[in-house]
Design a protein around this motif. Sequence first.
Motif, PDB file in Angstrom:
ATOM      1  N   ALA A  45       0.829  -1.211   0.000  1.00 23.65           N
ATOM      2  CA  ALA A  45       0.000   0.000   0.000  1.00 23.65           C
ATOM      3  C   ALA A  45       0.860   1.256   0.000  1.00 23.65           C
ATOM      4  N   GLY A  46       2.001   1.201   0.693  1.00 24.25           N
ATOM      5  CA  GLY A  46       2.891   2.357   0.761  1.00 24.25           C
ATOM      6  C   GLY A  46       3.489   2.711  -0.590  1.00 24.25           C
ATOM      7  N   ILE A  47       3.863   1.701  -1.357  1.00 27.45           N
ATOM      8  CA  ILE A  47       4.411   1.947  -2.694  1.00 27.45           C
ATOM      9  C   ILE A  47       3.350   2.580  -3.592  1.00 27.45           C
ATOM     10  N   LYS A  59       1.907  18.425  -2.002  1.00 28.33           N
ATOM     11  CA  LYS A  59       2.885  19.134  -1.179  1.00 28.33           C
ATOM     12  C   LYS A  59       3.228  18.312   0.050  1.00 28.33           C
ATOM     13  N   ARG A  60       4.503  18.324   0.403  1.00 21.36           N
ATOM     14  CA  ARG A  60       4.933  17.569   1.577  1.00 21.36           C
ATOM     15  C   ARG A  60       4.323  18.144   2.847  1.00 21.36           C
ATOM     16  N   PRO A  61       3.974  17.276   3.819  1.00 23.76           N
ATOM     17  CA  PRO A  61       3.428  17.778   5.085  1.00 23.76           C
ATOM     18  C   PRO A  61       4.491  18.539   5.865  1.00 23.76           C
ATOM     19  N   LEU A  69       1.354  12.001  11.819  1.00 25.53           N
ATOM     20  CA  LEU A  69       1.458  10.949  10.819  1.00 25.53           C
ATOM     21  C   LEU A  69       2.075   9.677  11.403  1.00 25.53           C
ATOM     22  N   VAL A  70       3.052   9.845  12.290  1.00 22.62           N
ATOM     23  CA  VAL A  70       3.653   8.687  12.963  1.00 22.62           C
ATOM     24  C   VAL A  70       2.619   7.995  13.839  1.00 22.62           C
ATOM     25  N   VAL A  71       1.823   8.779  14.567  1.00 26.78           N
ATOM     26  CA  VAL A  71       0.764   8.209  15.408  1.00 26.78           C
ATOM     27  C   VAL A  71      -0.237   7.437  14.557  1.00 26.78           C
ATOM     28  N   ILE A  72      -0.628   8.025  13.423  1.00 21.53           N
ATOM     29  CA  ILE A  72      -1.563   7.361  12.515  1.00 21.53           C
ATOM     30  C   ILE A  72      -0.961   6.066  11.987  1.00 21.53           C
ATOM     31  N   ALA A  73       0.310   6.123  11.607  1.00 20.22           N
ATOM     32  CA  ALA A  73       0.984   4.931  11.081  1.00 20.22           C
ATOM     33  C   ALA A  73       1.049   3.827  12.137  1.00 20.22           C
ATOM     34  N   SER A 181      -2.052   8.316   2.818  1.00 20.03           N
ATOM     35  CA  SER A 181      -0.929   8.131   1.891  1.00 20.03           C
ATOM     36  C   SER A 181       0.385   8.536   2.540  1.00 20.03           C
ATOM     37  N   TRP A 182       0.410   9.710   3.188  1.00 13.95           N
ATOM     38  CA  TRP A 182       1.635  10.152   3.847  1.00 13.95           C
ATOM     39  C   TRP A 182       1.986   9.254   5.028  1.00 13.95           C
TER      40      TRP A 182
END
Length: 287
Positions: A45-47, A59-61, A69-73, A181-182
């Motif tokens: 999914a990451g690819i 645009k990059r976060p 994003l780390v918490v979500i991941a 996605s991020w």
Amino acid sequence: MDRTATGWINGFIGVLIFSGSLPATRVAVMQLDPVFLTVARAAIAGILALCLLIVFREKRPSRQDLISLVVIALGVVVGFPLLTALALQHVTSAHSIVFIGLLPLATAIFGVIRGGERPKPAFWLFSLLGSALVAGFALMQGLTASPVGDALMLGAIIVCGLGYAEGARLSRRLGGWQVISWALVVSLPVMIVAAIAYRPPSFAEIQTPAMLGLAYVSLFSMLIGFIFWYRGLAQGGIAAVGQLQLLQPFFGLALAATLLRETVSWSMLAVTVAVILCVAGARKFAK
């Protein structure tokens, strides 16, 4: 069609897709290691997510978004998939789906913590009642079910609720599909290395149903479902569209019964309905 109606449609599609996650995981872990399944689905999914971000030139976060994003991941990319995969080695998908009835409640609780809301006392009454129903069901099934599997499912619900709440909050700024996605891209380097390290000695012995299960949780549960889900939350409102999660246990039990030929007892249905009613009551008094 107005934005709110579109949000409900997207949210409903997301819930339908998520409903197949536990049955597909159950099929996959019959032949695939749970750790490999977790990291492989995240890597695949990451690819795909990275390709989407590049194609649409997103645009990059900002740096302040990286922690979220780390918490979500950790919650929805690693935590929930891994814990449910481990749990489904001990319990059936039909049994585990009962616990999904607590997911809206877990999301609401973390939404309270993150958003600083002050629910009415009735909210906590419904919360405790719903938790007691699930705990009682697990104890009643003690001779045939697994305490380890139940504990893993409860842990999965907690981390997923955190990931949902954090993702819904961040989607207000980044957009629905961009958030997942991020989060997938942030975890991608680790997931690729882990997938290589935990890969089976040979894929020749892995039968088609297990590979289809891996494909479903990789493409639909890990990416496509979140695109619809977070888009629905952004368009129709987190509190309103989030209630669609209450339908997930019904869809999941139906899939477990029809696709896996698993027994769905009247007690499972009764507890699922009771938990849904409790969560609905808690949602009513959440504000």
